[in-house]
Write a protein that holds these residues in place. Structure first.
Motif, short mmCIF file in Angstrom:
data_model
loop_
_atom_site.label_atom_id
_atom_site.label_comp_id
_atom_site.label_asym_id
_atom_site.label_seq_id
_atom_site.Cartn_x
_atom_site.Cartn_y
_atom_site.Cartn_z
N HIS B 116 0.81 -1.21 0.00
CA HIS B 116 0.00 0.00 0.00
C HIS B 116 0.84 1.27 0.00
N TRP B 206 3.50 4.52 9.03
CA TRP B 206 4.11 3.29 8.49
C TRP B 206 5.30 2.82 9.31
N ALA B 643 -6.06 -1.27 5.57
CA ALA B 643 -7.47 -0.90 5.69
C ALA B 643 -8.43 -2.04 5.38
N VAL C 143 -3.85 10.36 4.65
CA VAL C 143 -3.25 9.24 5.36
C VAL C 143 -4.11 8.00 5.17
N GLU C 144 -5.41 8.17 5.39
CA GLU C 144 -6.30 7.02 5.27
C GLU C 144 -6.23 6.46 3.85
N LEU C 146 -3.77 6.70 1.72
CA LEU C 146 -2.49 6.05 1.46
C LEU C 146 -2.39 4.69 2.14
N LEU C 147 -3.07 4.58 3.25
CA LEU C 147 -2.97 3.33 3.98
C LEU C 147 -3.88 2.26 3.42
N SER C 148 -4.78 2.64 2.51
CA SER C 148 -5.62 1.61 1.91
C SER C 148 -4.87 1.02 0.73
N PRO C 149 -5.17 -0.23 0.40
CA PRO C 149 -4.34 -0.96 -0.56
C PRO C 149 -4.51 -0.44 -1.98
N GLY C 150 -3.48 -0.64 -2.74
CA GLY C 150 -3.56 -0.42 -4.18
C GLY C 150 -3.55 1.04 -4.58
N VAL C 151 -3.37 1.93 -3.61
CA VAL C 151 -3.34 3.35 -3.98
C VAL C 151 -1.90 3.80 -4.14
N LYS C 152 -1.61 4.33 -5.24
CA LYS C 152 -0.27 4.86 -5.46
C LYS C 152 -0.35 6.38 -5.43
#
Lengths: 175, 660, 154
Positions: B116, B206, B643, C143-144, C146-152
């Motif tokens: 992520h 992180w 998430a 932040v939220e 970025l912390l979720s998957p697959g987001v660049k």
């Protein structure tokens, strides 16, 4: 900017010290006795219980005092060098048989040769403590006035003898 | 053949590490995503290569291949298998391989849990780790190759140092290295953020779990080492302020500061520059520790493999890695913003004060450790800096930090009021004062240090209770149990870790204050009494171990006529190196240890014997374990999980709580 | 009952064996020896105290120290005796002299320096407090995200 350079500066100084530190031997402890009068002693001789050897007997000459023992492996290592020194006759070598059994010490000298003028017996190790001995063999160069000029911790080697001890003996004898 | 495969794997790993350390970082700089995409596969590939090398060395040890120089030097055909495997890290070359192997494990973990992350960030992180790895691989391949052959092969190995033939050897070094090297992740995150210029809350979020996990490992590693020294060195001490111990303690102190500073950066966006510096410091001190242990610049009871020539390589490496990162810091950090403001009295303020104290303590330990070297380098004489110095310097520095540990969690972020805080902790303070004054009297002895120890321990625990009570008031609905469970795990983890410190302090205080010792001459059937326990000596007998012969004494321990324990201390002679080891016998308990160690044989079958009664000594290590558990609990908090694994409905409530 | 049994055991025990003798004759001397030797460094196995070490030289030195204590010499005299032979190296507590001022003062200088730096920072931060909010909602959302998957992040 300057306060951000502070960590780097501290680190650079530290690296400098560490680099110098790499060239030093942390186990070697310089003797505080160098430049001081050799501690007095009066001990029985190994080859003749009846006689004693005391510090005053060596007054007026430059001499070597070598602490050794038959149980010490480093003493075997340096023994040929002591024999050479004795043969060359630059300076008399006196032995101090440190915390040893008398018959074993005698047998050891018979087997490997005796480089010493006289050997004194320090059975309880007290004279060793007075001289700050912490690991035999240790060798002291003592001048005409009875002042300790040099101390070798651990076995003597050719380099130390030719580069340090022999020149020092000549210098002291010339005085 | 197998050792050559291992050697070759290391060479390949070096090539891969070079790629990993350069192209992705360059790619991130120029925005080339194909170059950046190299980072993860390269890191994984490197992991498998080093794993192969490690496996090859393990095989050489297991199969007693004495044609490998390192195997011949550190093991023996009679050494049991588990010690032969532990002998992989029994000396210099293998320790480095373990170091590198663990570095690649952490790299591999980063590739697994970083999907992520923005690609540029991930590339930079793995790139930095790759560069660190280059140094270590280069070191091994150039001057300390564990696979070097010995031709002709030795008939028999020289054996592992008997001091190291202990279960502690199997666990302690890997744990310690997991901690040391684990800080490389936080380090890489910090450098990546400096390189990319994106020091933000996401970066801190992180880094946090990685740092905490490394810190847990380091805590356990140090505790294991201390416990091992306690029973193995045979004189009942558990911490000697020895250079090697200090080398592991300094990164721990810096790491502890980092964990707290990251909390502020994560939640409040503050302390960014400071956090980056701490991340660099923690890992730098780990590297410095490696240097101090491996180079022989300082003498130590625990330094088993030293070589000044190799020291020069590590020092140069150290200069490049740490010097480079500090230069980068000096260059980029001034541009980083300040972050949120806060009042001097606030949780931020307390955390910052605690950080300062921890860093000053680190500095003090560093100064004491290196001072003899400084003087020697300047030719100003040889001195020793030992426990009396560290005890008298460290205690006053850490005491205020422990005091703040109690108040910190109670203070609000941003701005707190002293009168309000004082009101909330007044009964905590009262209880602590009473305990500090009363407990030593109950125990029959009063000294200032005893009181101080009890005061601090009690203060930490009672303020934790106050904190829980206050937190509960904010959670609505449900019984007490559900409400407790609603509090975030990160919060519980913090409290648990703090209570671990309290337990540790109790242990130290009790041992220092009440331990008793007797140095006696014991003949067959003689009795001696220590700490209310009667020890009867029932003579010695000869026993044989796999690679040693031993004299084993038998001691009957009783209290009030009731048998408490049978203890068998040994004096072992390891045959391969003809070395004598004292193996103490210990009866462990929650509130006391009974410790017997055999001295020298005297005339008439009598022995000189040392007997110790050590109250609460296990609390020292128990406290460390609790600290590490606290860390683990905090990491398991759902806010660190990606998430998609979180239950969406809980997030808001939780985020609110944790963010307060 | 218990104590009776214990007493019996003691009596029975002492019939054929005795109370173990301390290694030294005088407990007061031993206590002082332990205290002194605990702060002295053994020269042979260099990272043990003189009290803990089993090296022969350590035993000899303990004997010397024991004798000096018995002769009623002061701690100062005993330490001087050792320092004159082995140097400051034997002292685990470095003596305060010009070369060690930095060692002893260093930690507290650091503490003061840290305290001053802390005070400066706190004052500066206090000024910022009014000016900008901490983490903006926008930042939190980022932040939220970025912390979720697959987001660049681009």
């Amino acid at each position: 900017m300057s306060r951000f350079l502070l960590p780097l500066t501290i680190f650079a100084v530290m690296v400098g010290f560490l680099a110098v530190g790499l060239t030093l031997n942390p186990r070697e402890i310089p003797s505080p006795l160098i430049g001081k009068a050799a501690p007095a002693f009066s001990l029985p001789q190994l080859h003749d219980d009846g006689k004693t050897l005391s510090l005053d007997d060596m007054k007026g000459q430059v001499w070597l005092l070598n602490f050794w023992a038959s149980w010490c492996s480093g003493c075997r290592t340096e023994h040929p060098i002591l024999m050479d020194l004795a043969r060359s006759g630059v300076a008399p070598i006196y032995g101090m048989d440190y915390k040893d059994q008398k018959h074993e010490a005698l047998a050891w000298l018979d087997q490997w040769g005796n480089p010493y003028q006289v050997v004194a017996v320090d059975a309880a190790g007290r004279v060793g403590i007075d001289y700050g001995v912490y690991g035999v063999p240790e060798t002291y160069v003592i001048d005409k006035q009875g002042v300790i000029r040099y101390k070798q911790i651990g076995p003597l080697d050719d380099e130390t003898v030719t580069k340090k001890i022999l020149p020092l003996i000549q210098e002291l004898q010339a005085k | 053949m197998i050792p050559e495969i291992g050697h070759f794997a290391l060479i390949l790993a070096l090539c891969v590490a070079l790629v990993q350390g350069t192209l992705p970082i360059y790619g991130a700089a120029v925005g080339n995503s194909r170059l950046m995409a190299l980072a993860s596969p390269a890191a994984r590939c490197q992991f498998f290569l080093v794993l192969t090398a490690f496996g090859c060395l393990a095989y050489a040890f297991a199969s007693k291949d004495f044609s490998v120089l390192y195997v011949a030097a550190t093991s023996n055909s009679q050494l049991p298998l588990h010690y032969r495997l532990a002998a992989i890290w029994g000396a210099h070359e293998g320790s480095l391989l373990l170091w590198t192997f663990i570095l690649t494990i952490w790299m591999f973990a980063v590739t697994l849990f970083s999907s992520h992350l923005p690609e540029a960030m991930r590339s930079r992180i793995l790139g930095v780790m790759g560069l660190v790895s280059v140094g270590f691989l280069l070191f091994m391949l150039s001057v300390s190759n564990p696979f070097e052959r010995l031709i002709p092969a030795a008939v028999e190995g020289r054996d592992l140092n008997p001091l190291l033939q202990d279960p502690g050897m199997v666990l302690h070094p890997p744990m310690l290295y997991m901690g040391y090297v684990g800080f490389s992740v936080a380090f890489a995150f910090a450098l990546a953020a400096l390189l990319g210029g994106n020091l933000d809350a996401a970066w801190a979020r992180w880094s946090r779990p990685w740092t905490t996990v490394a810190w847990c490992f380091l805590t356990i590693g140090i505790a294991l080492g201390s416990g091992w020294a306690y029973y193995e060195l045979g004189w009942g001490g558990w911490w000697f302020w020895d250079p090697v111990e200090n080398a592991s303690f300094m990164p721990w102190l810096a790491g502890t500061a980092l964990v707290h500073s990251l909390a502020v950066t994560d939640k409040r966006g503050g302390f960014k520059v400071w956090t980056v510096l701490l991340a660099i410091m923690a890992f730098s001190l780990s590297l410095l520790g490696t240097f101090l242990v491996r180079s022989g610049v300082l003498t130590s009871v625990h330094a088993f493999a030293t070589d000044p020539k190799r020291g020069l390589f590590i020092l140069s490496f150290l200069a490049v890695v740490i010097g480079g990162s500090l230069l980068l810091y000096a260059w980029r950090a001034p541009r980083v913003g300040l972050g949120g403001g806060f009042a001097p009295v606030s949780r931020e303020g307390f955390l910052l004060a605690n950080n300062v104290l921890l860093v000053v303590a680190t500095g003090a330990v560093l100064l004491g450790t290196l001072y003899p070297l400084f003087l020697d380098a300047l030719d100003l004489g040889k001195i020793s800096v030992g426990p009396p110095y560290f005890d008298s310097v460290f205690v006053p520095l850490i005491t205020p930090a422990l005091f703040l540990m109690g108040v910190g969690p109670l203070a609000q972020w941003k701005k707190a009021e002293i009168p309000d805080l004082a009101k909330r902790v007044r009964w905590a303070a009262g209880v602590s004062m009473l305990t500090a004054l009363g407990l030593p009297i109950v125990l029959g002895e009063w000294t200032p240090l005893l009181s101080l120890g009890f005061l601090l321990a009690c203060w930490i625990v009672v303020t934790a209770v106050v904190s829980v009570r206050e937190q509960l008031a904010h959670v609505v609905g449900g019984g007490i149990g559900t409400r407790l469970a609603r509090l975030p795990r990160a919060y519980w983890g913090m409290l648990l870790a703090h209570c671990g410190i309290a337990v540790f302090v109790v242990g130290v205080t009790m041992v220092k204050g009440f331990e008793t010792e007797q140095d006696v001459r014991m003949g067959m059937g003689d009795v001696a009494t220590v700490g209310g326990y009667t020890f009867r000596f029932d003579g010695v007998q000869n026993v044989r171990g796999p690679n040693y012969t031993a004299v084993r004494g038998t001691f009957h321990v009783s209290r009030d006529g009731r048998e408490t324990a049978l203890l068998y201390p040994e004096k072992r002679r390891y045959t391969a190196q003809n070395q004598v080891m004292t193996e103490a016998a210990i009866d462990s308990g929650v509130v006391r240890d009974l410790y017997v160690s055999l001295g020298e044989p005297l005339e008439d079958g009598a022995w000189s014997v040392r007997l110790y009664h050590k109250p609460f000594v296990n609390w020292i290590w128990g406290g460390c374990l609790i600290m590490a558990l606290g860390g683990a609990l905090a990491v398991s908090d759902r806010r660190y999980r990606p998430a998609w694994r979180r239950e969406p409905q809980v997030v808001p409530a939780n985020a609110q709580l944790a963010g307060r | 009952m218990n104590w009776l049994f214990f007493l019996l055991l003691l009596v029975a025990g002492s019939a054929w064996a005795g109370e173990a003798k301390p290694m030294g004759d005088d407990p007061a001397v031993e206590a002082r020896l332990k205290q002194l030797a605990g702060e002295l460094r053994c020269l042979v196995c260099q990272n043990q105290t003189l009290a803990d070490s089993n090296a022969p030289l350590a035993e000899d030195l303990r004997r010397e120290v024991r004798e000096m204590i018995a002769k009623n010499m002061s701690d100062r005299e005993i330490i001087d005796f050792l320092v004159s032979r082995y140097g400051d190296f034997v002292l685990y507590r470095p003596p305060l002299k010009t070369t060690t001022v930095l060692l002893w003062a260093g930690p507290f200088v650091l503490l003061i320096g840290g305290g001053v730096a802390l005070a400066v920072t706190l004052r500066r931060r206090q000024r910022v407090i009014v000016e900008n909010a901490v983490i903006t909602d926008e930042e939190h959302r980022r932040v939220e995200r970025l912390l979720s998957p697959g987001v660049k992040e681009s």
